[in-house]
Design a protein around this motif. Structure first.
Motif, mmCIF file in Angstrom:
data_model
loop_
_atom_site.group_PDB
_atom_site.id
_atom_site.type_symbol
_atom_site.label_atom_id
_atom_site.label_comp_id
_atom_site.label_asym_id
_atom_site.label_seq_id
_atom_site.Cartn_x
_atom_site.Cartn_y
_atom_site.Cartn_z
ATOM 1 N N MET A 9 -56.726 -73.618 0.702
ATOM 2 C CA MET A 9 -57.649 -72.493 0.752
ATOM 3 C C MET A 9 -56.846 -71.257 1.180
ATOM 4 O O MET A 9 -56.188 -71.271 2.210
ATOM 5 C CB MET A 9 -58.773 -72.792 1.750
ATOM 6 N N ASN A 10 -56.931 -70.226 0.399
ATOM 7 C CA ASN A 10 -56.165 -69.022 0.734
ATOM 8 C C ASN A 10 -56.909 -68.174 1.759
ATOM 9 O O ASN A 10 -58.050 -68.435 2.114
ATOM 10 C CB ASN A 10 -55.814 -68.224 -0.529
ATOM 11 N N MET A 11 -56.230 -67.141 2.240
ATOM 12 C CA MET A 11 -56.792 -66.282 3.295
ATOM 13 C C MET A 11 -58.064 -65.563 2.845
ATOM 14 O O MET A 11 -58.989 -65.381 3.626
ATOM 15 C CB MET A 11 -55.748 -65.249 3.742
ATOM 16 N N GLU A 12 -58.106 -65.167 1.577
ATOM 17 C CA GLU A 12 -59.284 -64.457 1.071
ATOM 18 C C GLU A 12 -60.512 -65.353 1.107
ATOM 19 O O GLU A 12 -61.599 -64.919 1.503
ATOM 20 C CB GLU A 12 -59.010 -63.965 -0.351
ATOM 21 N N ASN A 13 -60.325 -66.597 0.714
ATOM 22 C CA ASN A 13 -61.441 -67.547 0.746
ATOM 23 C C ASN A 13 -61.887 -67.843 2.173
ATOM 24 O O ASN A 13 -63.081 -67.965 2.449
ATOM 25 C CB ASN A 13 -61.062 -68.844 0.045
ATOM 26 N N LYS A 14 -60.924 -67.957 3.088
ATOM 27 C CA LYS A 14 -61.262 -68.204 4.494
ATOM 28 C C LYS A 14 -62.043 -67.026 5.072
ATOM 29 O O LYS A 14 -63.016 -67.217 5.796
ATOM 30 C CB LYS A 14 -60.002 -68.451 5.316
ATOM 31 N N ALA A 15 -61.623 -65.810 4.747
ATOM 32 C CA ALA A 15 -62.318 -64.631 5.238
ATOM 33 C C ALA A 15 -63.729 -64.562 4.664
ATOM 34 O O ALA A 15 -64.684 -64.238 5.374
ATOM 35 C CB ALA A 15 -61.535 -63.366 4.875
ATOM 36 N N LEU A 16 -63.871 -64.880 3.400
ATOM 37 C CA LEU A 16 -65.186 -64.876 2.759
ATOM 38 C C LEU A 16 -66.089 -65.939 3.370
ATOM 39 O O LEU A 16 -67.270 -65.689 3.637
ATOM 40 C CB LEU A 16 -65.022 -65.092 1.254
ATOM 41 N N LEU A 17 -65.538 -67.107 3.623
ATOM 42 C CA LEU A 17 -66.299 -68.187 4.244
ATOM 43 C C LEU A 17 -66.735 -67.789 5.660
ATOM 44 O O LEU A 17 -67.877 -68.014 6.054
ATOM 45 C CB LEU A 17 -65.467 -69.467 4.280
ATOM 46 N N SER A 18 -65.838 -67.166 6.404
ATOM 47 C CA SER A 18 -66.158 -66.729 7.756
ATOM 48 C C SER A 18 -67.258 -65.660 7.742
ATOM 49 O O SER A 18 -68.201 -65.712 8.548
ATOM 50 C CB SER A 18 -64.903 -66.179 8.419
ATOM 51 N N GLU A 19 -67.151 -64.716 6.839
ATOM 52 C CA GLU A 19 -68.166 -63.672 6.734
ATOM 53 C C GLU A 19 -69.515 -64.255 6.314
ATOM 54 O O GLU A 19 -70.566 -63.859 6.834
ATOM 55 C CB GLU A 19 -67.731 -62.606 5.731
ATOM 56 N N THR A 20 -69.483 -65.198 5.401
ATOM 57 C CA THR A 20 -70.718 -65.857 4.959
ATOM 58 C C THR A 20 -71.390 -66.581 6.122
ATOM 59 O O THR A 20 -72.606 -66.500 6.297
ATOM 60 C CB THR A 20 -70.418 -66.839 3.817
ATOM 61 N N GLN A 21 -70.592 -67.283 6.919
ATOM 62 C CA GLN A 21 -71.141 -68.003 8.065
ATOM 63 C C GLN A 21 -71.733 -67.023 9.082
ATOM 64 O O GLN A 21 -72.805 -67.263 9.634
ATOM 65 C CB GLN A 21 -70.067 -68.867 8.736
ATOM 66 N N LEU A 22 -71.052 -65.912 9.313
ATOM 67 C CA LEU A 22 -71.555 -64.900 10.232
ATOM 68 C C LEU A 22 -72.887 -64.333 9.746
ATOM 69 O O LEU A 22 -73.839 -64.183 10.523
ATOM 70 C CB LEU A 22 -70.532 -63.771 10.397
ATOM 71 N N LEU A 23 -72.980 -64.055 8.456
ATOM 72 C CA LEU A 23 -74.224 -63.531 7.898
ATOM 73 C C LEU A 23 -75.349 -64.558 8.000
ATOM 74 O O LEU A 23 -76.492 -64.215 8.314
ATOM 75 C CB LEU A 23 -74.021 -63.101 6.450
#
Length: 59
Positions: free
Chosen positions: A1-15
């Motif tokens: 999993m690349n950094m962009e996907n991790k950031a997107l996953l983290s933002e999704t979880q926060l939302l």
């Protein structure tokens, strides 16, 4: 999993967490509003009964 996907996953979880929090607050506020509505009905009945028993409006 690349950094962009991790950031997107983290933002999704926060939302998602934020949405859950807001939903729970909304449910709590609905309960409070319903309780206050019931208390207002009770007070309206009480005041009506007091006024009718004391004939305040007829004086």
């Amino acid at each position: 999993m690349n950094m962009e996907n991790k950031a997107l996953l983290s933002e999704t979880q926060l939302l998602k967490d934020t949405l859950d929090l807001l939903w729970n607050r909304t449910l709590d506020q609905r309960k409070v509003c319903e309780q206050l509505r019931q208390e207002n009905e009770y007070l309206e009945d009480y005041i009506d009964n007091m006024m009718s028993s004391s004939n305040v409006l007829e004086k």
